[in-house]
Design a protein around this motif. Structure first.
Motif, PDB file in Angstrom:
ATOM      1  N   ARG A   8      -4.855  -2.681   1.981  1.00  0.00           N
ATOM      2  CA  ARG A   8      -3.894  -4.394   2.160  1.00  0.00           C
ATOM      3  C   ARG A   8      -3.515  -3.649   4.235  1.00  0.00           C
ATOM      4  NH1 ARG A   8       1.576  -6.232   2.597  1.00  0.00           N
ATOM      5  NH2 ARG A   8       0.966  -8.565   1.847  1.00  0.00           N
ATOM      6  N   GLY A   9      -2.987  -2.725   4.432  1.00  0.00           N
ATOM      7  CA  GLY A   9      -3.117  -2.352   5.054  1.00  0.00           C
ATOM      8  C   GLY A   9      -4.503  -2.502   6.749  1.00  0.00           C
ATOM      9  N   ASP A  10      -5.285  -2.596   6.399  1.00  0.00           N
ATOM     10  CA  ASP A  10      -6.615  -2.689   6.774  1.00  0.00           C
ATOM     11  C   ASP A  10      -6.651  -3.874   6.913  1.00  0.00           C
ATOM     12  OD1 ASP A  10      -7.635   0.413   6.743  1.00  0.00           O
ATOM     13  OD2 ASP A  10      -8.231  -0.441   5.192  1.00  0.00           O
ATOM     14  N   VAL A  11      -5.988  -5.143   6.648  1.00  0.00           N
ATOM     15  CA  VAL A  11      -6.820  -6.794   6.744  1.00  0.00           C
ATOM     16  C   VAL A  11      -5.756  -7.014   7.685  1.00  0.00           C
ATOM     17  CG1 VAL A  11      -6.785  -7.975   5.451  1.00  0.00           C
ATOM     18  CG2 VAL A  11      -7.765  -6.273   4.485  1.00  0.00           C
ATOM     19  N   ILE A  12      -4.627  -6.387   7.845  1.00  0.00           N
ATOM     20  CA  ILE A  12      -3.258  -6.834   8.392  1.00  0.00           C
ATOM     21  C   ILE A  12      -3.630  -7.002  10.049  1.00  0.00           C
ATOM     22  CG2 ILE A  12      -1.129  -6.382   9.492  1.00  0.00           C
ATOM     23  CD1 ILE A  12      -0.246  -6.095   6.693  1.00  0.00           C
ATOM     24  N   PRO A  13      -4.712  -5.876  10.536  1.00  0.00           N
ATOM     25  CA  PRO A  13      -4.613  -5.875  12.038  1.00  0.00           C
ATOM     26  C   PRO A  13      -5.786  -7.656  12.633  1.00  0.00           C
ATOM     27  CG  PRO A  13      -4.600  -4.089  12.014  1.00  0.00           C
ATOM     28  CD  PRO A  13      -4.609  -4.276  10.529  1.00  0.00           C
ATOM     29  N   LEU A  14      -6.617  -8.049  11.239  1.00  0.00           N
ATOM     30  CA  LEU A  14      -8.210  -8.465  11.044  1.00  0.00           C
ATOM     31  C   LEU A  14      -7.029  -9.892  11.325  1.00  0.00           C
ATOM     32  CD1 LEU A  14     -10.774  -6.998   9.149  1.00  0.00           C
ATOM     33  CD2 LEU A  14      -9.934  -7.313  11.929  1.00  0.00           C
ATOM     34  N   LEU A  15      -5.913 -10.160   9.961  1.00  0.00           N
ATOM     35  CA  LEU A  15      -5.636 -11.410  10.352  1.00  0.00           C
ATOM     36  C   LEU A  15      -5.052 -10.946  11.119  1.00  0.00           C
ATOM     37  CD1 LEU A  15      -3.547 -10.746   6.343  1.00  0.00           C
ATOM     38  CD2 LEU A  15      -5.305 -12.498   7.259  1.00  0.00           C
ATOM     39  N   ALA A  16      -4.081 -10.785  12.157  1.00  0.00           N
ATOM     40  CA  ALA A  16      -3.552 -10.795  13.491  1.00  0.00           C
ATOM     41  C   ALA A  16      -3.735 -11.564  14.322  1.00  0.00           C
ATOM     42  CB  ALA A  16      -2.790  -9.619  14.166  1.00  0.00           C
ATOM     43  N   GLU A  17      -5.743 -10.985  14.349  1.00  0.00           N
ATOM     44  CA  GLU A  17      -6.332 -12.252  15.678  1.00  0.00           C
ATOM     45  C   GLU A  17      -6.577 -13.432  14.805  1.00  0.00           C
ATOM     46  OE1 GLU A  17      -6.434 -10.682  18.410  1.00  0.00           O
ATOM     47  OE2 GLU A  17      -5.305  -8.980  17.440  1.00  0.00           O
ATOM     48  N   VAL A  18      -6.767 -13.349  13.380  1.00  0.00           N
ATOM     49  CA  VAL A  18      -7.062 -14.732  12.632  1.00  0.00           C
ATOM     50  C   VAL A  18      -5.919 -15.567  13.450  1.00  0.00           C
ATOM     51  CG1 VAL A  18      -7.728 -16.475  11.214  1.00  0.00           C
ATOM     52  CG2 VAL A  18      -8.409 -13.861  11.543  1.00  0.00           C
ATOM     53  N   LYS A  40     -11.908 -15.020  -0.417  1.00  0.00           N
ATOM     54  CA  LYS A  40     -10.889 -15.509  -1.031  1.00  0.00           C
ATOM     55  C   LYS A  40      -9.911 -15.016  -1.867  1.00  0.00           C
ATOM     56  CE  LYS A  40      -9.702 -20.590  -1.594  1.00  0.00           C
ATOM     57  NZ  LYS A  40     -10.306 -21.730  -2.222  1.00  0.00           N
ATOM     58  N   GLY A  41     -10.696 -14.666  -3.060  1.00  0.00           N
ATOM     59  CA  GLY A  41     -10.007 -13.710  -4.229  1.00  0.00           C
ATOM     60  C   GLY A  41      -9.819 -12.269  -3.633  1.00  0.00           C
ATOM     61  N   SER A  42     -10.500 -11.700  -2.847  1.00  0.00           N
ATOM     62  CA  SER A  42      -9.047 -10.437  -2.220  1.00  0.00           C
ATOM     63  C   SER A  42      -7.770 -10.814  -1.052  1.00  0.00           C
ATOM     64  CB  SER A  42     -10.964  -9.602  -1.815  1.00  0.00           C
ATOM     65  OG  SER A  42     -11.650  -9.639  -2.381  1.00  0.00           O
ATOM     66  N   MET A  43      -8.507 -12.290  -1.070  1.00  0.00           N
ATOM     67  CA  MET A  43      -7.292 -11.917  -0.074  1.00  0.00           C
ATOM     68  C   MET A  43      -6.073 -12.720  -1.434  1.00  0.00           C
ATOM     69  SD  MET A  43      -8.677 -14.771   2.716  1.00  0.00           S
ATOM     70  CE  MET A  43      -9.745 -15.748   2.130  1.00  0.00           C
ATOM     71  N   TYR A  44      -6.203 -13.369  -2.349  1.00  0.00           N
ATOM     72  CA  TYR A  44      -5.329 -13.053  -3.246  1.00  0.00           C
ATOM     73  C   TYR A  44      -4.603 -12.091  -3.507  1.00  0.00           C
ATOM     74  CZ  TYR A  44      -4.821 -18.526  -1.449  1.00  0.00           C
ATOM     75  OH  TYR A  44      -4.306 -19.282  -0.623  1.00  0.00           O
ATOM     76  N   ASN A  45      -5.556 -10.582  -3.688  1.00  0.00           N
ATOM     77  CA  ASN A  45      -5.706  -9.839  -4.419  1.00  0.00           C
ATOM     78  C   ASN A  45      -3.918  -9.108  -3.236  1.00  0.00           C
ATOM     79  OD1 ASN A  45      -5.790  -7.755  -6.531  1.00  0.00           O
ATOM     80  ND2 ASN A  45      -7.066  -6.800  -4.986  1.00  0.00           N
ATOM     81  N   PHE A  46      -4.764  -9.248  -2.315  1.00  0.00           N
ATOM     82  CA  PHE A  46      -3.469  -8.155  -1.324  1.00  0.00           C
ATOM     83  C   PHE A  46      -2.539  -8.929  -0.813  1.00  0.00           C
ATOM     84  CE2 PHE A  46      -8.179  -6.318   0.748  1.00  0.00           C
ATOM     85  CZ  PHE A  46      -7.628  -4.892  -0.126  1.00  0.00           C
ATOM     86  N   PHE A  47      -2.297 -10.242  -1.181  1.00  0.00           N
ATOM     87  CA  PHE A  47      -1.467 -11.184  -0.687  1.00  0.00           C
ATOM     88  C   PHE A  47      -1.178 -12.329  -1.633  1.00  0.00           C
ATOM     89  CE2 PHE A  47      -3.998  -8.884   3.313  1.00  0.00           C
ATOM     90  CZ  PHE A  47      -2.663  -8.476   3.833  1.00  0.00           C
ATOM     91  N   PRO A  48      -0.888 -12.362  -2.479  1.00  0.00           N
ATOM     92  CA  PRO A  48       0.003 -13.395  -3.566  1.00  0.00           C
ATOM     93  C   PRO A  48      -0.007 -14.604  -3.009  1.00  0.00           C
ATOM     94  CG  PRO A  48       0.053 -10.927  -4.761  1.00  0.00           C
ATOM     95  CD  PRO A  48      -0.062 -10.960  -3.206  1.00  0.00           C
ATOM     96  N   GLY A  49       1.126 -14.112  -2.646  1.00  0.00           N
ATOM     97  CA  GLY A  49       1.300 -15.088  -1.594  1.00  0.00           C
ATOM     98  C   GLY A  49       1.553 -16.588  -0.599  1.00  0.00           C
ATOM     99  N   GLY A  50      -0.211 -16.036  -0.729  1.00  0.00           N
ATOM    100  CA  GLY A  50      -0.623 -16.932   0.370  1.00  0.00           C
ATOM    101  C   GLY A  50      -0.963 -16.404   1.834  1.00  0.00           C
ATOM    102  N   LYS A  51      -1.066 -17.365   2.080  1.00  0.00           N
ATOM    103  CA  LYS A  51      -0.522 -17.239   4.102  1.00  0.00           C
ATOM    104  C   LYS A  51       0.759 -17.305   4.690  1.00  0.00           C
ATOM    105  CE  LYS A  51      -1.687 -21.558   7.119  1.00  0.00           C
ATOM    106  NZ  LYS A  51      -2.087 -21.962   7.804  1.00  0.00           N
ATOM    107  N   VAL A  58       1.789  -9.172   9.003  1.00  0.00           N
ATOM    108  CA  VAL A  58       1.351  -9.502  10.368  1.00  0.00           C
ATOM    109  C   VAL A  58       2.854  -9.361  10.940  1.00  0.00           C
ATOM    110  CG1 VAL A  58       0.614 -10.539  12.426  1.00  0.00           C
ATOM    111  CG2 VAL A  58      -0.560 -10.377  10.214  1.00  0.00           C
ATOM    112  N   LEU A  59       3.764  -9.914  10.968  1.00  0.00           N
ATOM    113  CA  LEU A  59       5.298 -10.461  12.177  1.00  0.00           C
ATOM    114  C   LEU A  59       5.415  -8.369  11.792  1.00  0.00           C
ATOM    115  CD1 LEU A  59       6.252 -14.359  11.408  1.00  0.00           C
ATOM    116  CD2 LEU A  59       5.105 -12.688  13.526  1.00  0.00           C
ATOM    117  N   ALA A  60       5.680  -8.312  10.503  1.00  0.00           N
ATOM    118  CA  ALA A  60       6.252  -6.830  10.214  1.00  0.00           C
ATOM    119  C   ALA A  60       5.481  -6.079  10.728  1.00  0.00           C
ATOM    120  CB  ALA A  60       6.502  -6.838   8.232  1.00  0.00           C
TER     121      ALA A  60
END
Length: 188
Positions: A8-18, A40-51, A58-60
């Motif tokens: 999950r931590g690998d995804v957070i910097p990428l989300l920040a850029e989006v 979509k499935g992987s995103m919801y696996n990491f972040f079940p609460g969605g966007k 990202v803010l944390a």
């Protein structure tokens, strides 16, 4: 060999850029998927609460970085002047010398402002408070320290916008240098 993102931590910097590029509202699931290279499935696996959960993560992450690299050194450096100098170095590094906009600022100005108001307010209040406390430790009176801290944090944010608008990242670094000179006593 390319590394596969599995945490999950690998995804957070990428989300920040989006979010930095499109804002919260403009960061559609398609754009998030494109920016993270996840389905979509992987995103919801990491972040079940969605966007919303993605934005919270990202803010944390940003909050944690600033606490470690900026706020704590301002509060705990044995020498307040060195703590303030470290703040300017860290800020220049974080914002890629003016090439990267402040994501907290994006959230403060976008439609998502009300949704994240407490986090945004807390981030800026903590920064101003930590800087004001360091300035008091350099010998400034509390009122002057508060004014200077507000001006400095506002100036950093404004310099990011101005550098981006002018397409001149060096403008940001020049502004940081001038602010640092204004905040710190002259070196003997």
């Amino acid at each position: 060999m390319a590394r596969t993102m599995v945490e999950r931590g690998d995804v957070i910097p990428l989300l920040a850029e989006v979010f930095r590029t499109y804002g919260f509202e403009g960061a559609s699931l398609a754009r998030i998927s494109e920016g993270t290279k996840l389905g979509k499935g992987s995103m919801y696996n990491f972040f079940p609460g969605g966007k919303d959960e993605m934005a919270d993560a990202v803010l944390a992450e940003i909050d944690g970085w600033f606490r470690d690299q900026v706020f704590q050194p301002l509060r705990t450096a044995d020498n307040a002047v060195q703590g303030i100098e470290r703040m300017f170095v860290a800020v220049g590094r974080y914002f890629l010398s003016g090439r990267k906009v402040c994501l907290i600022g994006v959230f403060a100005l976008g439609h998502e402002r009300d949704r994240y108001a407490l986090k945004v307010q807390g981030y800026f209040a903590e920064w101003v408070g930590a800087l004001a406390a360091a300035l008091v430790r350099t010998g400034r009176d509390a009122d002057t320290a508060q004014e200077l801290a507000e001006d400095a944090v506002g100036g950093i944010q404004g310099a990011l916008v101005l550098a981006r608008a002018a397409d001149e990242p060096a403008l940001f670094m020049r502004t940081l240098e001038r602010m640092q000179r204004r905040l710190l006593p002259p070196k003997a």
